[in-house]
Motif scaffolding. Structure first.
Motif, mmCIF file in Angstrom:
data_model
loop_
_atom_site.group_PDB
_atom_site.id
_atom_site.type_symbol
_atom_site.label_atom_id
_atom_site.label_comp_id
_atom_site.label_asym_id
_atom_site.label_seq_id
_atom_site.Cartn_x
_atom_site.Cartn_y
_atom_site.Cartn_z
ATOM 1 N N VAL A 83 0.893 -1.157 0.000
ATOM 2 C CA VAL A 83 0.000 0.000 0.000
ATOM 3 C C VAL A 83 0.930 1.205 0.000
ATOM 4 O O VAL A 83 1.742 1.372 0.915
ATOM 5 N N VAL A 84 0.831 2.025 -1.038
ATOM 6 C CA VAL A 84 1.798 3.104 -1.251
ATOM 7 C C VAL A 84 1.168 4.465 -0.955
ATOM 8 O O VAL A 84 0.259 4.908 -1.669
ATOM 9 N N PRO A 85 1.642 5.171 0.098
ATOM 10 C CA PRO A 85 1.114 6.499 0.392
ATOM 11 C C PRO A 85 1.640 7.516 -0.624
ATOM 12 O O PRO A 85 2.835 7.556 -0.901
ATOM 13 N N VAL A 86 0.744 8.330 -1.167
ATOM 14 C CA VAL A 86 1.132 9.373 -2.120
ATOM 15 C C VAL A 86 0.527 10.695 -1.652
ATOM 16 O O VAL A 86 -0.693 10.799 -1.499
ATOM 17 N N ALA A 87 1.374 11.687 -1.402
ATOM 18 C CA ALA A 87 0.896 12.991 -0.921
ATOM 19 C C ALA A 87 0.238 13.781 -2.042
ATOM 20 O O ALA A 87 0.852 14.010 -3.089
ATOM 21 N N ARG A 88 -1.003 14.166 -1.821
ATOM 22 C CA ARG A 88 -1.711 15.058 -2.739
ATOM 23 C C ARG A 88 -2.401 16.111 -1.876
ATOM 24 O O ARG A 88 -3.594 16.038 -1.600
ATOM 25 N N THR A 89 -1.608 17.070 -1.440
ATOM 26 C CA THR A 89 -2.101 18.068 -0.505
ATOM 27 C C THR A 89 -2.615 19.308 -1.228
ATOM 28 O O THR A 89 -2.363 19.503 -2.406
ATOM 29 N N GLY A 90 -3.321 20.136 -0.487
ATOM 30 C CA GLY A 90 -3.814 21.395 -1.039
ATOM 31 C C GLY A 90 -5.320 21.497 -1.029
ATOM 32 O O GLY A 90 -6.032 20.485 -1.088
ATOM 33 N N GLY A 91 -5.802 22.714 -0.894
ATOM 34 C CA GLY A 91 -7.243 22.949 -0.928
ATOM 35 C C GLY A 91 -7.996 22.353 0.234
ATOM 36 O O GLY A 91 -9.179 22.031 0.111
ATOM 37 N N GLY A 92 -7.307 22.207 1.384
ATOM 38 C CA GLY A 92 -7.968 21.619 2.543
ATOM 39 C C GLY A 92 -8.362 20.175 2.320
ATOM 40 O O GLY A 92 -9.269 19.666 2.979
ATOM 41 N N GLY A 93 -7.686 19.507 1.399
ATOM 42 C CA GLY A 93 -7.995 18.113 1.084
ATOM 43 C C GLY A 93 -8.680 17.951 -0.264
ATOM 44 O O GLY A 93 -8.787 16.844 -0.794
ATOM 45 N N ALA A 94 -9.136 19.054 -0.840
ATOM 46 C CA ALA A 94 -9.915 19.002 -2.080
ATOM 47 C C ALA A 94 -9.151 18.382 -3.242
ATOM 48 O O ALA A 94 -9.722 17.630 -4.044
ATOM 49 N N ILE A 95 -7.860 18.675 -3.350
ATOM 50 C CA ILE A 95 -7.074 18.150 -4.468
ATOM 51 C C ILE A 95 -7.000 16.621 -4.412
ATOM 52 O O ILE A 95 -7.200 15.934 -5.424
ATOM 53 N N GLY A 96 -6.744 16.090 -3.247
ATOM 54 C CA GLY A 96 -6.666 14.640 -3.104
ATOM 55 C C GLY A 96 -8.000 13.948 -3.307
ATOM 56 O O GLY A 96 -8.081 12.903 -3.971
ATOM 57 N N TYR A 97 -9.059 14.526 -2.747
ATOM 58 C CA TYR A 97 -10.389 13.939 -2.917
ATOM 59 C C TYR A 97 -10.790 13.898 -4.387
ATOM 60 O O TYR A 97 -11.342 12.907 -4.870
#
Length: 321
Positions: free
Chosen positions: A64-78
């Motif tokens: 299981v590979v964690p990948v950071a997708r931060t920004g927008g209070g979580g909006a970018i990752g979601y």
């Protein structure tokens, strides 16, 4: 003779076909390849995600590979995970942010775009001040602020962030909401800003304050959850101090809507085993979270309940879309 040879060849082909079919069937069993876990934030969220991913990978038999997708209070990752195929290979390390980002108008969809997998942990925010203030509890702070003729500066991660909402709810309960000025700072900077005197108070995760509490530089006045924080057992909750508030940050896992049931079951089981492992439990004291597993059904109820709560709170603050 040729007839027997022919029959032998047929039998051999049949055996080979059956073997290949079995092999293909085994290979087709989820997961065939690494599962990508989108991480929305740094700090405690990222540290916990790294550990959870490692433990879940051991359970699943595939990384299981964690990948950071931060920004927008979580909006970018979601947005990234929601747009992926619902095949179990893209999951998100989610939190209350799925509710707040939607009601702030940052996300065009809400929590219903995802299938809940499991709640994993809970982080209970605490309110800290520079020890030079001389306050030892929330009541003393409330009385001092009410008696003063100036507003106080309170540090938050950003407008509409969880720390902003928790602060607003707490100060409203304390009766000093009209005397608070919010100042945004970067991740992990709350202690530095408090020590420098640029802010008067800050709500953050306990792990950020622990070393400064030990040196006596910072004082924690209270926590916002229903139960005391395990790493700060002597700090009373706001409710125990007479202020009616119960706000905690849950973290868990979700997958795009439409992910097959059998895959969700496997991911839920892996998350449960990881959360209840000795390694995950023992790490909680150092990182600053409380292991708090909830299965898919119960987790889904938590998310829905929080969505209504934060929608109402943001509306009261005039911040909802």
């Amino acid at each position: 003779m040729s007839f027997l040879k022919s029959r032998g060849r047929v039998a051999a082909v049949a055996i080979l076909a059956a073997t290949l079919a079995g092999t293909l069937s085994a290979k087709a069993e989820y997961p065939e390849k690494p599962v990508e876990m989108t991480v929305l934030f740094g700090g405690t969220a990222n540290t916990t995600a790294q550990l959870l991913a490692e433990l879940m990978g051991q359970e699943l038999g595939s990384p299981v590979v964690p990948v950071a997708r931060t920004g927008g209070g979580g909006a970018i990752g979601y947005a990234h995970v929601q747009a992926t195929r619902p095949d179990g290979y893209n999951i998100v390390w989610n939190s209350n942010s799925i509710n707040t980002t939607h009601h702030l108008g940052t996300l065009p969809f809400n929590y219903e775009a995802f299938e809940p997998i499991a709640q994993v942990s809970v982080e209970i925010p605490v309110l800290a001040v520079n020890s030079a203030k001389g306050w030892s509890n929330l009541q003393e702070m409330a009385e001092a602020v009410k008696a003063g003729d100036k507003t106080i500066n309170v540090g938050i991660s950003g407008k509409g962030s969880f720390t902003h909402l928790a602060s607003a709810a707490l100060f409203d309960a304390m009766g000093i909401a009209d005397k608070v000025n919010y100042i945004s700072y970067g991740d992990g900077k709350a202690p530095i800003e408090l020590l420098a005197g640029r802010i008067d108070a800050a709500i953050q995760w306990p792990g950020q304050f622990l070393s400064y509490i030990k040196t006596g530089d910072l004082t924690v006045l209270g926590s916002t959850g229903a139960q005391p924080v395990s790493v700060l057992p002597d700090v009373k909750t706001a409710k125990d101090q007479g202020f009616d508030i119960d706000i905690s940050m849950w973290r868990g896992l979700a997958a795009p809507m439409g992910t097959p049931e059998e895959i969700l079951v496997k991911l839920e089981a892996a998350a449960k085993a990881a959360t209840e492992s000795e390694k995950f439990t023992s790490a909680s004291a150092n990182i600053g979270y409380e292991p708090a597993f909830k299965g898919r059904a119960e987790f889904g109820e938590v998310i829905a309940k929080d969505d209504a709560f934060y929608g109402e709170l943001l509306g009261e603050l005039g911040m909802s879309n």
